[in-house]
Scaffold this active site. Sequence first.
Site, PDB file in Angstrom:
ATOM      1  N   LYS A 138      18.224 -51.731  63.322  1.00 29.22           N
ATOM      2  CA  LYS A 138      18.622 -51.353  62.044  1.00 29.22           C
ATOM      3  C   LYS A 138      18.534 -52.469  60.805  1.00 29.22           C
ATOM      4  CE  LYS A 138      23.101 -51.636  60.845  1.00 29.22           C
ATOM      5  NZ  LYS A 138      23.692 -52.083  59.739  1.00 29.22           N
ATOM      6  N   ASN A 139      19.053 -53.432  61.400  1.00 29.58           N
ATOM      7  CA  ASN A 139      18.804 -54.579  60.143  1.00 29.58           C
ATOM      8  C   ASN A 139      17.650 -55.232  59.811  1.00 29.58           C
ATOM      9  OD1 ASN A 139      21.548 -54.433  60.042  1.00 29.58           O
ATOM     10  ND2 ASN A 139      22.294 -56.170  61.185  1.00 29.58           N
ATOM     11  N   ASP A 165      27.822 -60.194  64.794  1.00 25.67           N
ATOM     12  CA  ASP A 165      27.753 -58.682  65.167  1.00 25.67           C
ATOM     13  C   ASP A 165      28.182 -58.272  66.348  1.00 25.67           C
ATOM     14  OD1 ASP A 165      27.396 -58.259  62.225  1.00 25.67           O
ATOM     15  OD2 ASP A 165      25.122 -58.086  62.422  1.00 25.67           O
ATOM     16  N   ARG A 176      32.785 -59.825  50.469  1.00 27.49           N
ATOM     17  CA  ARG A 176      31.263 -60.254  50.633  1.00 27.49           C
ATOM     18  C   ARG A 176      30.567 -60.388  49.546  1.00 27.49           C
ATOM     19  NH1 ARG A 176      29.511 -55.663  54.981  1.00 27.49           N
ATOM     20  NH2 ARG A 176      27.875 -57.130  55.541  1.00 27.49           N
ATOM     21  N   ARG A 223      26.361 -45.292  62.010  1.00 25.37           N
ATOM     22  CA  ARG A 223      25.577 -46.158  60.927  1.00 25.37           C
ATOM     23  C   ARG A 223      24.577 -46.787  61.660  1.00 25.37           C
ATOM     24  NH1 ARG A 223      29.230 -48.735  56.386  1.00 25.37           N
ATOM     25  NH2 ARG A 223      26.962 -49.270  56.049  1.00 25.37           N
ATOM     26  N   CYS A 246      30.474 -52.441  55.641  1.00 28.08           N
ATOM     27  CA  CYS A 246      31.841 -52.603  56.127  1.00 28.08           C
ATOM     28  C   CYS A 246      32.587 -53.658  55.714  1.00 28.08           C
ATOM     29  CB  CYS A 246      31.248 -53.063  57.635  1.00 28.08           C
ATOM     30  SG  CYS A 246      30.292 -51.920  58.737  1.00 28.08           S
TER      31      CYS A 246
HETATM   32  N1  EPU Z   1      27.543 -64.649  51.631  1.00 26.70           N
HETATM   33  C1  EPU Z   1      28.076 -65.287  50.426  1.00 26.70           C
HETATM   34  N2  EPU Z   1      27.208 -65.125  49.254  1.00 26.70           N
HETATM   35  C2  EPU Z   1      25.743 -64.403  49.248  1.00 26.70           C
HETATM   36  C3  EPU Z   1      25.696 -63.896  50.549  1.00 26.70           C
HETATM   37  C4  EPU Z   1      26.332 -64.192  51.457  1.00 26.70           C
HETATM   38  O1  EPU Z   1      29.181 -65.919  50.358  1.00 26.70           O
HETATM   39  O2  EPU Z   1      25.435 -64.384  48.430  1.00 26.70           O
HETATM   40  C5  EPU Z   1      28.364 -64.923  52.746  1.00 26.70           C
HETATM   41  C6  EPU Z   1      28.797 -63.476  53.347  1.00 26.70           C
HETATM   42  O3  EPU Z   1      30.156 -63.198  52.656  1.00 26.70           O
HETATM   43  C7  EPU Z   1      29.181 -64.102  54.749  1.00 26.70           C
HETATM   44  C8  EPU Z   1      27.859 -64.967  55.240  1.00 26.70           C
HETATM   45  O4  EPU Z   1      27.570 -65.533  53.691  1.00 26.70           O
HETATM   46  O5  EPU Z   1      30.397 -64.692  55.102  1.00 26.70           O
HETATM   47  C9  EPU Z   1      26.699 -64.320  55.563  1.00 26.70           C
HETATM   48  O6  EPU Z   1      26.340 -63.235  55.053  1.00 26.70           O
HETATM   49  P1  EPU Z   1      24.693 -62.751  54.982  1.00 26.70           P
HETATM   50  O7  EPU Z   1      24.406 -62.476  53.749  1.00 26.70           O
HETATM   51  O8  EPU Z   1      23.927 -63.433  56.102  1.00 26.70           O
HETATM   52  O9  EPU Z   1      25.123 -61.025  55.559  1.00 26.70           O
HETATM   53  P2  EPU Z   1      24.563 -59.518  55.198  1.00 26.70           P
HETATM   54  O10 EPU Z   1      22.820 -60.021  54.569  1.00 26.70           O
HETATM   55  O11 EPU Z   1      25.422 -59.327  54.091  1.00 26.70           O
HETATM   56  C10 EPU Z   1      23.507 -59.201  57.411  1.00 26.70           C
HETATM   57  C11 EPU Z   1      23.714 -57.828  58.273  1.00 26.70           C
HETATM   58  C12 EPU Z   1      25.335 -57.784  58.991  1.00 26.70           C
HETATM   59  C13 EPU Z   1      25.374 -59.232  59.686  1.00 26.70           C
HETATM   60  C14 EPU Z   1      24.965 -60.385  58.682  1.00 26.70           C
HETATM   61  C15 EPU Z   1      25.202 -61.626  59.497  1.00 26.70           C
HETATM   62  C16 EPU Z   1      22.480 -56.311  57.245  1.00 26.70           C
HETATM   63  C17 EPU Z   1      22.335 -54.943  56.481  1.00 26.70           C
HETATM   64  N3  EPU Z   1      23.510 -56.688  57.510  1.00 26.70           N
HETATM   65  O12 EPU Z   1      24.475 -59.171  56.261  1.00 26.70           O
HETATM   66  O13 EPU Z   1      25.248 -56.833  59.852  1.00 26.70           O
HETATM   67  O14 EPU Z   1      26.770 -59.433  59.967  1.00 26.70           O
HETATM   68  O15 EPU Z   1      23.743 -60.501  58.263  1.00 26.70           O
HETATM   69  O16 EPU Z   1      24.406 -61.721  60.500  1.00 26.70           O
HETATM   70  O17 EPU Z   1      21.403 -56.812  57.698  1.00 26.70           O
HETATM   71  C18 EPU Z   1      26.161 -55.241  61.123  1.00 26.70           C
HETATM   72  O18 EPU Z   1      25.116 -54.713  61.411  1.00 26.70           O
HETATM   73  O19 EPU Z   1      27.171 -54.809  61.641  1.00 26.70           O
HETATM   74  C19 EPU Z   1      26.312 -56.189  59.836  1.00 26.70           C
HETATM   75  C20 EPU Z   1      27.540 -56.183  59.253  1.00 26.70           C
END
Ligand code: EPU
Length: 430
Positions: free
Chosen positions: A22-23, A307, A122, A399, A117
């Site tokens: 998915k991701n 995750d 975030r 999801r 989520c």
């Molecule tokens: N963060 C910031 N600022 C930013 C971006 C991120 O502070 O601009 C922080 C976040 O709050 C978090 C950390 O950096 O504490 C990592 O965030 P990241 O950007 O890596 O996560 P994401 O892109 O929002 C994706 C996955 C998540 C997974 C994370 C970490 C998708 C759609 N989502 O989220 O997947 O937990 O990477 O690997 O790809 C899941 O599949 O259950 C899920 C939550």
Amino acid sequence: MEKIVVNGGRPLVGEVEISGFKNAALPIIYACVLVKDKCIIENVPNVLDINRSFEILRGMGASIKTIDKTTVEIDCTNVVCGSSAYDLVRRLRGSYYLLGAELGRFGEARVAYPGGCDFGVRPIDQHIKGFKALGASVVTDGGYIEISTENGKTTGTNIYFDMVTVGATINVMLASVMGEGTTIIENAAREPHIVDCANFLNSCGAKISGAGSDVIKIRGVEELHGCTYAIIPDMIEAGSYMCAAAATRGDIKVTNVIPKHLESITAKLEEVGVKVEEFDDAIRVSVNGPLRHTNVKTLPYPGFPTDMHPQMCALLTTVEGVSVINESIYDNRFRYVEELKRMGASIKVEGRRVTIEGEVPMTAAPLVAVDLRGGIAVLIAALTCSGTSEITDIHLIERGYDDIVGKLKSLGADIKKIYVPDPVEIKRAN
Ligand code: EPU
């Protein structure tokens, strides 16, 4: 309202095929916005977040045709910039990739603030920092993020992220792939889905190198063309079945996986005493003796994935001794703990540290899927307890888990999905 009903206490046995990730599918589907041509995407998982993304793109003018169960043809030639439906976009996190994709194709973007989520705050400040570094101006207005460039193109630059972020790394790739000059991302995320998205874009004619390392170089190209591309298998879905097999003391073969992507999960399971055998594109997980406690710290790839934290916790409730999980990515990914406690688990959360006392008797209970991975953790716990557990809010599990009930059933679980009228709906009908 749909519920999952589980009669737990049976070991999972058999073979399960893992769906596409998915991701990885999310950024690749949104990356199609950059392409004025047909892209054939294979190994697409049938999960809510992906189907909602198709709805978003269709609403923007994309043509999306189903070729077979896991293959779609996406043609974004006629997509209109800024036309995504606010209510759909705000329901999923991955929709933030529209920002980078619109900016990359049109030199501007207008997209609702993303959802996803609830793990506490975030922020997307790193995405915005990236877009600004590429020469764009960014404003938020009325729930929308609006981005514009002066000459309709982003401008290559060096970007150093303050933290390792999957979303911002991919968004900058999308925004700069057809920009002017060369962009270098430093402190880039290294997750397999970053590599998958870069590979997809390169198959469309992009010039991206270094994906999978912490420095990614993107040389802007004039335009991208269509291609046929297969999404990588879902390492988190695979890891979830591996934990479920271990927690139920089962013996399963997980097929259509890339064992290398599962190394951190495999290593922890082996530490706990689970037998893990690797094949070319499959993994067998079995339990032959007692399992013991361990400590886990979640980290960006190649560390143990956040995750997989809730699923690991569900497993650790069943093993001897006291285990500790340190969650280093999110402030508040612990809402599932209350559900496990409802079943009798002894778990303490202090800050970002979860302490689990194992082998405390747990019983079946009415449960709620609080989020995607928390939901699957609760389901794993329900599979381990004899008696009937009912889980509500299962759309959150759906999801990200393709045919979860069918796949668990094929592994011998006594599980079904039922429809029960929502008390609110009953009241309205009266
Ligand atoms: N963060 C910031 N600022 C930013 C971006 C991120 O502070 O601009 C922080 C976040 O709050 C978090 C950390 O950096 O504490 C990592 O965030 P990241 O950007 O890596 O996560 P994401 O892109 O929002 C994706 C996955 C998540 C997974 C994370 C970490 C998708 C759609 N989502 O989220 O997947 O937990 O990477 O690997 O790809 C899941 O599949 O259950 C899920 C939550």
